[in-house]
Design a protein around this motif. Structure first.
Motif, mmCIF file in Angstrom:
data_model
loop_
_atom_site.group_PDB
_atom_site.id
_atom_site.type_symbol
_atom_site.label_atom_id
_atom_site.label_comp_id
_atom_site.label_asym_id
_atom_site.label_seq_id
_atom_site.Cartn_x
_atom_site.Cartn_y
_atom_site.Cartn_z
ATOM 1 N N ALA A 177 51.741 119.818 3.357
ATOM 2 C CA ALA A 177 52.205 121.030 4.032
ATOM 3 C C ALA A 177 51.287 122.202 3.698
ATOM 4 C CB ALA A 177 53.643 121.336 3.623
ATOM 5 N N ASP A 178 50.919 122.952 4.776
ATOM 6 C CA ASP A 178 50.097 124.159 4.674
ATOM 7 C C ASP A 178 48.696 123.883 4.180
ATOM 8 O OD1 ASP A 178 52.102 125.845 5.636
ATOM 9 O OD2 ASP A 178 53.031 125.950 3.646
ATOM 10 N N ILE A 179 48.275 122.630 4.146
ATOM 11 C CA ILE A 179 46.926 122.289 3.714
ATOM 12 C C ILE A 179 46.152 121.859 4.961
ATOM 13 C CG2 ILE A 179 45.519 120.855 2.222
ATOM 14 C CD1 ILE A 179 47.412 122.787 0.785
ATOM 15 N N PRO A 180 45.002 122.449 5.251
ATOM 16 C CA PRO A 180 44.248 122.078 6.462
ATOM 17 C C PRO A 180 43.833 120.605 6.414
ATOM 18 C CG PRO A 180 43.450 124.161 5.572
ATOM 19 C CD PRO A 180 44.369 123.613 4.531
ATOM 20 N N PHE A 181 43.853 119.980 7.621
ATOM 21 C CA PHE A 181 43.371 118.598 7.785
ATOM 22 C C PHE A 181 42.679 118.518 9.136
ATOM 23 C CE2 PHE A 181 47.574 118.747 9.599
ATOM 24 C CZ PHE A 181 47.477 118.018 10.778
ATOM 25 N N LEU A 182 41.991 117.430 9.381
ATOM 26 C CA LEU A 182 41.212 117.272 10.599
ATOM 27 C C LEU A 182 41.833 116.213 11.506
ATOM 28 C CD1 LEU A 182 37.602 117.287 9.117
ATOM 29 C CD2 LEU A 182 38.902 119.225 10.008
ATOM 30 N N LEU A 183 41.821 116.484 12.838
ATOM 31 C CA LEU A 183 42.218 115.493 13.853
ATOM 32 C C LEU A 183 40.952 115.048 14.554
ATOM 33 C CD1 LEU A 183 45.219 115.507 16.203
ATOM 34 C CD2 LEU A 183 42.972 115.154 17.196
ATOM 35 N N MET A 184 40.602 113.767 14.447
ATOM 36 C CA MET A 184 39.402 113.214 15.046
ATOM 37 C C MET A 184 39.787 112.435 16.310
ATOM 38 S SD MET A 184 36.793 114.059 13.145
ATOM 39 C CE MET A 184 35.572 112.867 13.626
ATOM 40 N N ALA A 185 39.175 112.735 17.438
ATOM 41 C CA ALA A 185 39.390 112.045 18.704
ATOM 42 C C ALA A 185 38.091 111.396 19.143
ATOM 43 C CB ALA A 185 39.899 113.004 19.777
ATOM 44 N N ASP A 186 38.116 110.030 19.285
ATOM 45 C CA ASP A 186 36.942 109.272 19.723
ATOM 46 C C ASP A 186 37.220 108.695 21.109
ATOM 47 O OD1 ASP A 186 35.687 109.732 17.289
ATOM 48 O OD2 ASP A 186 36.681 107.995 16.376
ATOM 49 N N ILE A 187 36.355 109.031 22.078
ATOM 50 C CA ILE A 187 36.489 108.560 23.460
ATOM 51 C C ILE A 187 35.396 107.530 23.705
ATOM 52 C CG2 ILE A 187 36.569 109.237 25.883
ATOM 53 C CD1 ILE A 187 37.147 112.109 24.923
ATOM 54 N N LEU A 188 35.818 106.220 23.937
ATOM 55 C CA LEU A 188 34.878 105.136 24.165
ATOM 56 C C LEU A 188 34.975 104.713 25.623
ATOM 57 C CD1 LEU A 188 32.868 102.955 23.188
ATOM 58 C CD2 LEU A 188 34.852 101.535 22.615
ATOM 59 N N SER A 189 33.896 104.779 26.363
ATOM 60 C CA SER A 189 33.891 104.435 27.782
ATOM 61 C C SER A 189 34.038 102.926 27.959
ATOM 62 C CB SER A 189 32.597 104.914 28.444
ATOM 63 O OG SER A 189 32.554 104.468 29.787
ATOM 64 N N ALA A 190 35.061 102.504 28.776
ATOM 65 C CA ALA A 190 35.276 101.092 29.091
ATOM 66 C C ALA A 190 34.942 100.795 30.546
ATOM 67 C CB ALA A 190 36.729 100.715 28.802
ATOM 68 N N SER A 191 34.433 101.777 31.251
ATOM 69 C CA SER A 191 34.142 101.615 32.674
ATOM 70 C C SER A 191 32.731 101.085 32.868
ATOM 71 C CB SER A 191 34.278 102.971 33.382
ATOM 72 O OG SER A 191 33.745 102.911 34.678
ATOM 73 N N PRO A 192 32.542 100.180 33.856
ATOM 74 C CA PRO A 192 31.170 99.730 34.147
ATOM 75 C C PRO A 192 30.350 100.792 34.865
ATOM 76 C CG PRO A 192 32.712 98.731 35.665
ATOM 77 C CD PRO A 192 33.540 99.464 34.672
ATOM 78 N N TRP A 193 30.998 101.879 35.302
ATOM 79 C CA TRP A 193 30.318 102.973 35.973
ATOM 80 C C TRP A 193 30.303 104.183 35.068
ATOM 81 C CZ3 TRP A 193 28.358 100.684 40.084
ATOM 82 C CH2 TRP A 193 29.066 99.644 40.673
ATOM 83 N N ALA A 194 29.300 105.076 35.257
ATOM 84 C CA ALA A 194 29.187 106.292 34.439
ATOM 85 C C ALA A 194 30.371 107.204 34.706
ATOM 86 C CB ALA A 194 27.879 107.020 34.740
ATOM 87 N N LEU A 195 30.924 107.774 33.613
ATOM 88 C CA LEU A 195 32.052 108.702 33.706
ATOM 89 C C LEU A 195 31.619 110.074 33.236
ATOM 90 C CD1 LEU A 195 35.009 106.564 32.258
ATOM 91 C CD2 LEU A 195 34.385 106.890 34.644
ATOM 92 N N THR A 196 32.149 111.097 33.908
ATOM 93 C CA THR A 196 31.901 112.483 33.477
ATOM 94 C C THR A 196 33.197 113.043 32.934
ATOM 95 O OG1 THR A 196 30.185 112.828 35.131
ATOM 96 C CG2 THR A 196 31.232 114.791 34.214
ATOM 97 N N VAL A 197 33.160 113.434 31.619
ATOM 98 C CA VAL A 197 34.326 114.088 31.021
ATOM 99 C C VAL A 197 34.236 115.555 31.390
ATOM 100 C CG1 VAL A 197 35.584 114.583 28.906
ATOM 101 C CG2 VAL A 197 34.379 112.396 29.167
ATOM 102 N N VAL A 198 35.036 116.004 32.297
ATOM 103 C CA VAL A 198 34.986 117.393 32.763
ATOM 104 C C VAL A 198 35.414 118.330 31.659
ATOM 105 C CG1 VAL A 198 35.858 119.016 34.488
ATOM 106 C CG2 VAL A 198 35.368 116.637 35.125
ATOM 107 N N SER A 199 36.481 118.038 31.004
ATOM 108 C CA SER A 199 36.956 118.879 29.889
ATOM 109 C C SER A 199 37.997 118.094 29.123
ATOM 110 C CB SER A 199 37.559 120.191 30.409
ATOM 111 O OG SER A 199 38.734 119.926 31.167
ATOM 112 N N SER A 200 38.391 118.671 27.985
ATOM 113 C CA SER A 200 39.487 118.095 27.198
ATOM 114 C C SER A 200 40.340 119.243 26.694
ATOM 115 C CB SER A 200 38.942 117.259 26.037
ATOM 116 O OG SER A 200 38.238 118.083 25.124
#
Length: 1155
Positions: free
Chosen positions: A907-930
């Motif tokens: 509680a009240d101690i900073p921590f990090l949230l890590m988000a990893d996005i791995l493309s599974a599509s055979p076509w190129a994807l554009t991440v517009v925003s998150s």
């Protein structure tokens, strides 16, 4: 001689029971006496003793007893058993007479009452004089008696009454008229039964005592008589084992008698009686095999003892009765629980009884065929003075005559004539039908269908002989189906011949025509001349003329039938007889066959009807018509040919409707199907062939479906199994067996002349607007119109796929839940020859998996079929299977500021949230925003900004971003607290600009929050240098509401020297922070471990250094000093110059050598 002469007497067939008479009861006017009688008679269950009661007056006269014979020396018996003897001991001579008298022990007028009772007993004894019948007295009293020995007056008066009546104490009973009357009655019955047993035992002893006076020379009949009486008395005594034993002895004695034409009937009669008793007792003892063995022995011994040849029908009647009686016994035993089987059941005995009854009938027709001038003799030789015979089985005109020589042959001749004339008046068919009916019921019960059918045929024939033609036809029609289905053609022909006679004699038009049609057919085994006669009669009937009589019919019946046929001829009007041939085998065979199992709507429907006649002569029909399930086609499938009535049997080969025997005629029909029948089945419902003229009398042969009759399926099976070579037929005539019925065809749409192409880039990604380009090109020669497109998810798939699949034509905006999974009838317009159009479909798949999509294009076009213009609706469909996959895999994890994985956060101690996005599509994807949308229980440490905007991911590439968060204290929450949602906005890189952006929402995992008492934070540079001071500050913050006593110590490291407090104890106030400063001096370069800081909380001993290391760094990278870097750089430059010169010299030497 009555028709029931051969029936067994009732007293022989009933169960013998002790006969007890009750006197002194006024059952009409005295209610008490009536109640007593009802208690004796009502509710006689099986557990009560077998006694037959009868109420008689006290002065009733019983049969007189003949004087006892002391010697049999000169006695010559006149017969074996008197006709009245069994009835006498069952219903006339009692074993016990019970005198009822109302008398209480305390009766004031005792003497007078006692005297009156004694008088009544004496009257009974007088009427029984000479008999061994027991006498008993029952006193009806109003009061319940006291137990024996307690009532002295009762004992004295009972003894006095016994003396006055000359009775033993066991013959005096008391019956209190109380509420328990039935119980007293049952006790009385048991006592009566014992007295009766004693009486019958005495009678058996008496009969046995006569044996010593008998000799086998003159008293053979008496041996049989006495043995029968002993057995009968044993039955009355309910001693069935001894009864069976004595009956067997009597049976053997009967067959030891000398048999002659004069006494053979008496011997057979007694043998039949005794055999019946033996079989009945064997069934009663549950030994059915013994009963069957005895009966077979009986039949073997007696079946050849015919007697007088002039009266041989009597022997057949006797044999019939023996089998019938045994069948009745067998059936009765089965009803009482005996189990029978198919091969041994009463039906066989009833059948044999019917056989002998038929033999009796035949013998009667032969032996009793006297001329009409012969009259019945007078006086009647069959009458007796008493109306009954004295002895069973004797002739009425010579009763008691045992001589083998006939003293009066003329009298014997008159007697035989009387018997024959009496026999002629008996309706034998009724007897035969009754027996056959019993047999049929048994064979039906035991599931013997062929035996049942066989006997039903015999029943039908008997009804025919009895001139009950209606019942005969009913039975014969019933069994014909079985013989047709099993292919018994000879039997079927015989049955049909009898049925035809019945129909003729009744002038039944439809039946006569039906049976004639079948007798002319291929299933009939009649000769050609017989078939010719039947065919001629059939044509006469159709021409409204009377047919010729059937052969072997009764003359009087034929005359009656001719009058009936004349009435039929005189009746004017239309007589159309429709006969369904699927249940019989007519003389014409029919098969209908469509040319193909399906026809396009722009092609004429064609089929053939094959007909073949099996009659002996050519025959001409008037009309052929075919009916369909759509009646509008019926008008196109009719062939009609006008002819005169007399031309039916003329051989006109040039005519269409003339059939030559054995030749196959083929008729071709065709018509244009209606466009509304596309996709429907056209079935031939019936084929009608009309013989005769509809304006007069005609027969409509009606085949259901595409033809075939009762024998067709069996013949087709035999033809398929046959290996015989088929003979060559002239004029390309088809083999009948090779023609297969095909009674239905499907109307399908016109073959489309367009092409449909699909273009897309699989696989589809979850929730994207997947583009499917449909190209339609017309190859028709004329313009097509009303082009419509149906596209989307193919029906019939999983319901979940239907709910999660949406199709639209507008790709600029996302589909919502309102969009369907299948777009239907989207108008496209018109297409000219060679023209093509494109239509873009957008599909949104909410779940992964395979989906089958349908693209269906329909259009209208005008065409001409058989000179008739029709509008055809054509269609073409294409299907494609599209796999839907996830566009990317997202992994979310919680780590500490040291990038170490966290199972829990503090509680009240900073921590990090890590988000990893791995493309599974055979076509190129554009991440517009998150976007990170946090729950209220989580707060950001700094501003939340997307770190992956406009990032393009190829297959297998990944993008990561990190957010620093803090969770305030929320107490102890089970399962943790929600952290929020992670939203990724994306689209294909190759998508057009107006393609909508897809937002994928990932729900973040819950996190468990824990509270810690002390938080330690370290401030130090990102790296150090060898032999340069490295300042480090440690901040200790108290997270509790208590004052914390803290012990701090620093453990040295080989890679560092340090200055500062090595060990200290300090106190930190609640919510405050304490700072500690150290100077570390690195001694070695590289990734080095810092001096370890150890903290001990006195109030929280569970706070360990392992937990502390989650917050402060334990290692740091130490670089070399700056001077060392300059020396290293100079050295590298010298090495590089050396290698450059070396390479240049090598090049020059190589070049000179080449020159």
């Amino acid at each position: 001689m009555s028709p029931t002469q051969w029936d067994f007497p009732v007293e022989l067939c009933c169960r013998p029971m002790a006969f007890v008479t009750l006197t002194g009861l006024d059952v009409v006017y005295n209610a008490v006496h009536r109640a007593v009688w009802d208690a004796f008679c009502a509710n006689r269950r099986a557990d009560r003793v077998p006694i037959s009661f009868k109420v008689l007056p006290g002065d009733h006269e019983y049969p007189k007893c003949r004087p006892k014979r002391t010697s049999y020396e000169w006695y010559i018996p006149k017969g074996i058993l008197k006709t009245g003897w069994m009835n006498k001991h069952l219903n006339l001579v009692p074993a016990l007479v019970v005198v009822f008298y109302e008398l209480d022990w305390d009766e004031p007028q005792w003497k007078e009452k006692q005297s009156e009772c004694a008088t009544r007993v004496e009257i009974v004894r007088q009427s029984l004089q000479g008999r061994n019948t027991k006498v008993a007295v029952v006193l009806i009293q109003k009061k319940t008696p006291l137990p024996p020995g307690e009532d002295v007056i009762a004992s004295e008066r009972a003894a006095a009454l016994c003396n006055a009546c000359e009775l033993s104490g066991k013959s005096l009973f008391v019956l209190p008229h109380t509420d328990h009357l039935v119980g007293y009655i049952i006790r009385l019955e048991n006592a009566f039964y014992e007295h009766a047993q004693t009486y019958y035992y005495t009678e058996i002893r008496r009969v046995k005592s006569h044996k010593e006076f008998l000799n086998k020379t003159t008293h053979q009949l008496l041996f049989v008589r006495h043995q029968f009486k002993i057995a009968f008395f044993s039955e009355l005594k309910q001693d069935t084992q001894n009864a069976l034993k004595n009956y067997r002895t009597a049976y053997n004695l009967v067959h030891e008698l000398r048999a002659h034409e004069t006494n053979i009937l008496e011997i057979k009669t007694m043998a039949g009686f005794i055999n019946y008793k033996i079989c009945r007792l064997c069934f009663q003892h549950n030994t059915p095999l013994d009963a069957i063995a005895q009966f077979r022995k009986h039949i073997d011994l007696c079946k050849k003892r015919i007697g007088s040849a002039e009266l041989s029908f009597e022997h057949a009647a006797w044999m019939s009765k023996q089998f019938q009686a045994f069948g009745d016994l067998f059936d009765e035993a089965i009803k009482l629980g005996l189990t029978a089987i198919q091969t041994q059941n009463p039906g066989f005995y009833y059948q044999q009884a019917a056989y002998y009854a038929q033999e009796r009938k035949q013998l009667t027709e032969t032996l009793c065929d006297h001329e009409a001038t012969v009259i019945y003799p007078s006086p009647d030789p069959l009458e007796t003075q008493t109306g009954v015979l004295d002895f069973y089985g004797q002739r009425s005109w010579r009763q008691g005559v045992l001589s083998f020589d006939l003293s009066d042959p003329e009298k014997e001749k008159v007697g035989v004539l009387a018997i024959q004339l009496k026999e002629r008046s008996i309706v034998h068919s009724e007897i035969i039908i009754t027996l056959l009916s019993n047999a049929v019921a048994q064979f039906k019960k035991y599931k013997c269908p062929r035996m049942k059918s066989h006997l039903m045929v015999q029943m039908g024939e008997e009804y025919y002989y009895a001139k009950d033609y209606t019942k005969a036809l009913k039975l014969l029609d019933y069994v014909m189906c079985d013989y047709r289905s099993e292919g018994w053609w000879t039997l079927l022909t015989s049955i049909l011949t009898t049925a035809l006679k019945c129909a003729y004699l009744m002038a039944q038009l439809k039946g006569y025509i039906t049976y004639s049609l079948e007798l002319l057919g291929r299933a009939s085994t009649l000769k050609d001349e017989q078939k010719s006669r039947i065919e001629k009669n059939l044509i006469n009937v159709l021409m409204n003329e009377s047919p010729e009589p059937e052969p072997d019919c009764d003359v009087l019946a034929v005359k009656t039938a001719q009058k009936l046929w004349a009435d039929r001829v005189s009746l004017a009007g239309s007589n159309v007889f429709t006969i369904g041939v699927q249940d019989f085998v007519p003389f014409v065979q029919c098969k209908a066959r469509f040319h193909a199992p399906s026809f396009h709507v722009d092609v004429p429907v064609q089929f053939d009807v094959y007909l073949k006649a099996d009659c002996p002569h050519p025959i001409r029909f008037s009309k052929l018509r075919v009916s369909f399930n759509n009646q509008e086609y019926n008008q196109f499938c009719v062939i009609e040919e006008a002819s005169k009535a007399g031309e039916v049997l003329e051989n006109l080969n040039q005519e269409k409707m003339c059939f030559v025997p054995g030749k196959t005629r083929k008729y071709l029909f065709k018509f244009v199907a209606k466009t509304e029948d596309v996709g429907k089945k056209i079935e031939i419902t019936s084929v009608d062939l009309i013989l005769g003229h509809e304006t007069g009398r005609c027969v409509v042969l009606n085949w259901q479906g595409g033809g075939g009759d009762a024998a067709s399926s069996q013949e087709a099976l035999q033809a398929s199994r046959s290996f015989k070579r088929r003979p060559k037929l002239p004029d390309n005539e088809p083999h009948w067996d090779s023609i297969v019925i095909q009674a239905s065809t499907m109307i399908i749409s016109r073959v489309p002349n367009i092409s449909v192409h699909l273009r897309h880039e699989p696989p589809a990604l979850t929730n994207e607007m997947y583009c499917l380009v449909v190209t339609v090109e017309s190859h028709e020669e004329i313009q097509i119109r009303d082009v419509k497109l149906t596209a989307g998810l193919k029906p019939g798939q999983d319901a979940n796929l239907t709910q999660k699949t949406h199709v639209t034509l507008h790709g600029a905006e996302l589909c919502d839940e309102s969009q369907p999974a299948l777009l239907t009838d989207v108008p496209v317009g018109e297409l000219h020859p060679g023209e093509q159009l494109e239509k873009m479909l957008y599909v949104r798949c909410g779940t992964v998996g395979s989906r089958m999509f349908l693209v269906y294009v329909s259009y209208l076009i005008n065409t001409t079929v058989e000179g008739k213009e029709i509008v055809c609706k054509c269609h073409k469909d294409e299907t494609v299977t599209i796999e839907t996959v996830f566009p990317f895999d997202v992994a979310v994890k919680f780590v500490s500021t040291k990038f170490e994985h966290l199972e829990r956060v503090c509680a009240d101690i900073p921590f990090l949230l890590m988000a990893d996005i791995l493309s599974a599509s055979p076509w190129a994807l554009t991440v517009v925003s998150s976007e990170l949308q946090l729950a209220p229980s989580v707060t950001p440490v700094d501003q939340l900004e997307s770190q992956v905007d406009r990032v393009v991911l190829q297959t297998g590439e990944s993008a990561s971003e990190c957010f620093c968060l803090r969770c305030p204290s929320v107490g102890n929450v089970e399962g943790g607290v929600a952290t929020g949602r992670y939203i990724i906005s994306w689209k294909r890189t190759s998508a057009m600009g107006d393609t909508p952006v897809i937002s994928t929402v990932i729900t973040l995992p819950h996190v468990i929050i824990e509270n810690i008492p002390l938080h330690v934070n370290a401030d130090l540079p990102s790296f150090g240098r060898v032999r340069e001071s490295l300042p480090v500050r440690y901040h200790l913050q108290n997270k509790t509401s208590l004052v914390q006593d803290v012990e701090v110590s620093v453990e040295p490291s080989d890679a560092f020297m340090f200055s500062g407090l090595k060990q200290i104890r300090l106190r930190i106030l609640p919510g405050t922070e304490q700072e500690m400063l150290y100077n570390f001096y690195p001694l070695m370069a590289g990734y080095q471990q810092l001096p370890s800081l150890n903290i001990n909380l006195l109030r929280f001993p569970s706070f360990t250094n392992q937990l502390l290391r989650r917050f402060i760094p334990t290692s740091i990278f130490v670089k070399l000093p700056l001077a060392a870097f300059e020396v290293l750089n100079a050295h590298v430059r010298l090495v590089a110059l050396y290698w450059t010169k070396l390479l240049y010299n090598t090049f020059l030497i190589t070049e000179s050598l080449l020159l």
